[in-house]
Enzyme design. Structure first.
Site, PDB file in Angstrom:
ATOM      1  N   CYS A 113       0.815  -1.220   0.000  1.00 46.84           N
ATOM      2  CA  CYS A 113       0.000   0.000   0.000  1.00 46.84           C
ATOM      3  C   CYS A 113       0.848   1.270   0.000  1.00 46.84           C
ATOM      4  CB  CYS A 113      -0.946   0.008   1.196  1.00 46.84           C
ATOM      5  SG  CYS A 113      -2.117  -1.347   1.111  1.00 46.84           S
ATOM      6  N   HIS A 250      -3.248   7.391   1.888  1.00 43.12           N
ATOM      7  CA  HIS A 250      -3.662   6.078   1.406  1.00 43.12           C
ATOM      8  C   HIS A 250      -5.059   5.793   1.956  1.00 43.12           C
ATOM      9  CE1 HIS A 250      -3.998   1.920   0.581  1.00 43.12           C
ATOM     10  NE2 HIS A 250      -3.792   1.528   1.823  1.00 43.12           N
ATOM     11  N   ASN A 280     -10.058  -0.016  -0.597  1.00 39.68           N
ATOM     12  CA  ASN A 280      -8.600   0.061  -0.513  1.00 39.68           C
ATOM     13  C   ASN A 280      -8.001  -0.519  -1.802  1.00 39.68           C
ATOM     14  OD1 ASN A 280      -5.890  -0.270   0.022  1.00 39.68           O
ATOM     15  ND2 ASN A 280      -6.184  -1.185   2.049  1.00 39.68           N
TER      16      ASN A 280
HETATM   17  O1  UT7 Z   1      -3.904  -0.922   3.366  1.00 36.73           O
HETATM   18  C1  UT7 Z   1      -3.166  -1.651   4.275  1.00 36.73           C
HETATM   19  C2  UT7 Z   1      -3.498  -1.303   5.631  1.00 36.73           C
HETATM   20  N1  UT7 Z   1      -4.674  -2.004   6.070  1.00 36.73           N
HETATM   21  C3  UT7 Z   1      -5.456  -1.425   6.912  1.00 36.73           C
HETATM   22  O2  UT7 Z   1      -5.241  -0.276   7.211  1.00 36.73           O
HETATM   23  C4  UT7 Z   1      -6.549  -2.199   7.565  1.00 36.73           C
HETATM   24  C5  UT7 Z   1      -6.530  -1.898   9.005  1.00 36.73           C
HETATM   25  N2  UT7 Z   1      -7.594  -2.516   9.774  1.00 36.73           N
HETATM   26  C6  UT7 Z   1      -8.893  -2.151   9.647  1.00 36.73           C
HETATM   27  O3  UT7 Z   1      -9.226  -1.317   8.819  1.00 36.73           O
HETATM   28  C7  UT7 Z   1      -9.880  -2.744  10.600  1.00 36.73           C
HETATM   29  O4  UT7 Z   1      -9.195  -3.470  11.595  1.00 36.73           O
HETATM   30  C8  UT7 Z   1     -10.911  -3.668   9.909  1.00 36.73           C
HETATM   31  C9  UT7 Z   1     -11.870  -2.834   9.096  1.00 36.73           C
HETATM   32  C10 UT7 Z   1     -10.212  -4.685   9.058  1.00 36.73           C
HETATM   33  C11 UT7 Z   1     -11.734  -4.404  10.953  1.00 36.73           C
HETATM   34  O5  UT7 Z   1     -12.350  -3.488  11.843  1.00 36.73           O
HETATM   35  P1  UT7 Z   1     -12.267  -3.752  13.425  1.00 36.73           P
HETATM   36  O6  UT7 Z   1     -13.061  -2.692  14.057  1.00 36.73           O
HETATM   37  O7  UT7 Z   1     -10.813  -3.831  13.789  1.00 36.73           O
HETATM   38  O8  UT7 Z   1     -13.016  -5.118  13.574  1.00 36.73           O
HETATM   39  P2  UT7 Z   1     -12.475  -6.507  14.139  1.00 36.73           P
HETATM   40  O9  UT7 Z   1     -11.493  -7.130  13.224  1.00 36.73           O
HETATM   41  O10 UT7 Z   1     -12.078  -6.310  15.554  1.00 36.73           O
HETATM   42  O11 UT7 Z   1     -13.796  -7.369  14.083  1.00 36.73           O
HETATM   43  C12 UT7 Z   1     -14.967  -7.039  14.848  1.00 36.73           C
HETATM   44  C13 UT7 Z   1     -16.060  -8.030  14.591  1.00 36.73           C
HETATM   45  C14 UT7 Z   1     -15.620  -9.470  14.726  1.00 36.73           C
HETATM   46  O12 UT7 Z   1     -16.664 -10.200  15.353  1.00 36.73           O
HETATM   47  P3  UT7 Z   1     -16.569 -10.600  16.913  1.00 36.73           P
HETATM   48  O13 UT7 Z   1     -15.337 -11.412  17.057  1.00 36.73           O
HETATM   49  O14 UT7 Z   1     -16.494  -9.280  17.631  1.00 36.73           O
HETATM   50  O15 UT7 Z   1     -17.834 -11.340  17.131  1.00 36.73           O
HETATM   51  C15 UT7 Z   1     -15.489  -9.935  13.297  1.00 36.73           C
HETATM   52  O16 UT7 Z   1     -15.685 -11.319  13.165  1.00 36.73           O
HETATM   53  O17 UT7 Z   1     -16.559  -7.903  13.255  1.00 36.73           O
HETATM   54  C16 UT7 Z   1     -16.589  -9.172  12.621  1.00 36.73           C
HETATM   55  N3  UT7 Z   1     -16.358  -9.014  11.190  1.00 36.73           N
HETATM   56  C17 UT7 Z   1     -17.335  -8.770  10.304  1.00 36.73           C
HETATM   57  N4  UT7 Z   1     -18.674  -8.652  10.447  1.00 36.73           N
HETATM   58  C18 UT7 Z   1     -19.394  -8.389   9.337  1.00 36.73           C
HETATM   59  C19 UT7 Z   1     -15.174  -9.013  10.530  1.00 36.73           C
HETATM   60  N5  UT7 Z   1     -15.365  -8.785   9.217  1.00 36.73           N
HETATM   61  C20 UT7 Z   1     -16.716  -8.621   9.053  1.00 36.73           C
HETATM   62  C21 UT7 Z   1     -17.511  -8.355   7.933  1.00 36.73           C
HETATM   63  N6  UT7 Z   1     -18.839  -8.234   8.109  1.00 36.73           N
HETATM   64  N7  UT7 Z   1     -16.994  -8.188   6.701  1.00 36.73           N
END
Ligand code: UT7
Length: 323
Positions: A113, A250, A280
């Protein structure tokens, strides 16, 4: 002092738009979750005939037209991508051929990225060293090809597309009101590999592999790394957040962008946001956002622009450029 001045920009998007609701029909997700956690509303996904090379070529042609230049005026192509058409030859060479260019040199740059920030910095170094007069810098990606479409934690986040700029050597006086790249700062730290990587490759699995990400872990590091490298850019130039006209980060996640801007005291109306439209697109996200801000009239000659990225590796970096 030689400066690398932006002469034009261009972009290319795949034909097909995929909304969050479209994705919710295939994986266990929802428009509400995606928008709340990321700010993404839709992304463009490449059809079979659309590749990193074809999108990169279209963006390059648009940037050349915008700069009123032809390939005859260019002596180097640097393509930032992590989704090349083939393991080799470099996709930049493929694009060079598609553009009908037989002179000069073309090569790929791989910093995920942060690829566009790395490519602009590399181009600026070639120009400052007097080794090139005009360089086409492209970011082009087809991340849809390396996504695990059964993994809802990653497949909803990424999209495809390409953007390009033309940099030209021009004489400046060496002050921060010069046009062109004013400073750039690159960083990497390979100890974070497991947090964001592709689980395949020619030398390990002999496959292309799929993207794997511990999103929360990436998120945890992102704001600190981004703000640290931007502060280094401010320190090197004596410029401050108040001097910035446009912050073009980004586009990974709206929450990361908002938190970085807030920490740096960059006013929200100066932030160029396209993550809602594009998702992204990795190395393509900054040049796609640049082109959007140019096309809608926001970004004008003389504006001070802050580019920033962070991604797989980890790699991260920042560039200050006066348009
Ligand atoms: O470009 C390279 C750099 N990359 C990034 O900058 C990405 C950085 N990370 C992020 O943007 C965020 O961490 C994410 C958007 C990927 C995830 O957001 P989060 O607030 O950190 O969520 P999480 O991973 O802690 O997941 C929260 C919940 C989980 O459920 P439980 O365990 O709380 O029951 C996941 O299983 O959301 C669930 N979940 C989803 N639910 C619906 C994960 N993906 C999805 C989904 N739809 N697509």
């Amino acid at each position: 002092m030689i400066r690398s001045v932006v002469m034009g920009s261009g972009a290319a998007k795949p034909r097909t738009v995929v909304t969050n609701d479209d994705l919710a029909k295939k994986v266990d997700t929802s428009d509400e979750w995606i928008q709340q956690r990321t700010g993404i509303e839709q992304r463009y996904i490449a059809e079979e005939d659309e590749t990193t090379a074809s999108l990169g070529e279209a963006a390059a042609r648009a940037a050349l037209a915008d700069a009123n230049l032809t390939v005859d005026d260019i002596d180097m192509i640097i393509l930032a991508t992590s989704t090349p058409n083939n393991t080799f030859p470099a996709t930049a060479v493929n694009i060079q051929n598609r553009l009908g260019m037989k002179h000069g040199a073309a090569f790929d740059m791989q910093a995920v990225c942060s690829g566009f920030v790395y490519a602009v910095t590399t181009a600026d170094s070639f120009i400052k060293a007097g080794q090139a007069k005009r360089i086409l810098v492209i970011g082009s990606e087809t991340f849809s090809r390396i996504l695990d479409w059964e993994d809802r934690t990653t497949c909803v986040l990424f999209g495809d597309g390409a953007g390009a700029i033309v940099l030209e050597a021009q004489e400046g006086v060496g002050m921060s009101n010069d046009r062109g790249v004013l400073t750039s700062h690159l960083r990497s730290d390979g100890s974070h590999r497991e947090k964001l990587y592709v689980d395949g490759g020619p030398s390990t699995t002999q496959t292309v592999g799929h993207l794997r990400m511990q999103g929360r872990e990436v998120f945890k590091h992102a704001v600190a790394m981004i703000t640290d490298v931007i502060e280094a850019a401010f320190e090197a130039t004596g410029l401050t957040a108040d001097d910035i006209d446009w912050f073009i980060p980004h586009q990974a996640n709206r929450r990361i962008i908002d938190a970085s801007a807030k920490k740096l005291n960059i006013a929200s109306e100066k932030v160029v946001l396209t993550v809602n439209q594009h998702g992204n697109t990795s190395a393509a996200s900054i040049p796609l956002a640049i082109d959007a801000a140019r096309k809608d009239g926001r970004l004008k000659e003389g504006d001070l622009v802050l580019l920033e990225a962070m991604g797989g590796g980890f790699t991260w970096g920042a560039v200050l450029v006066r348009w």
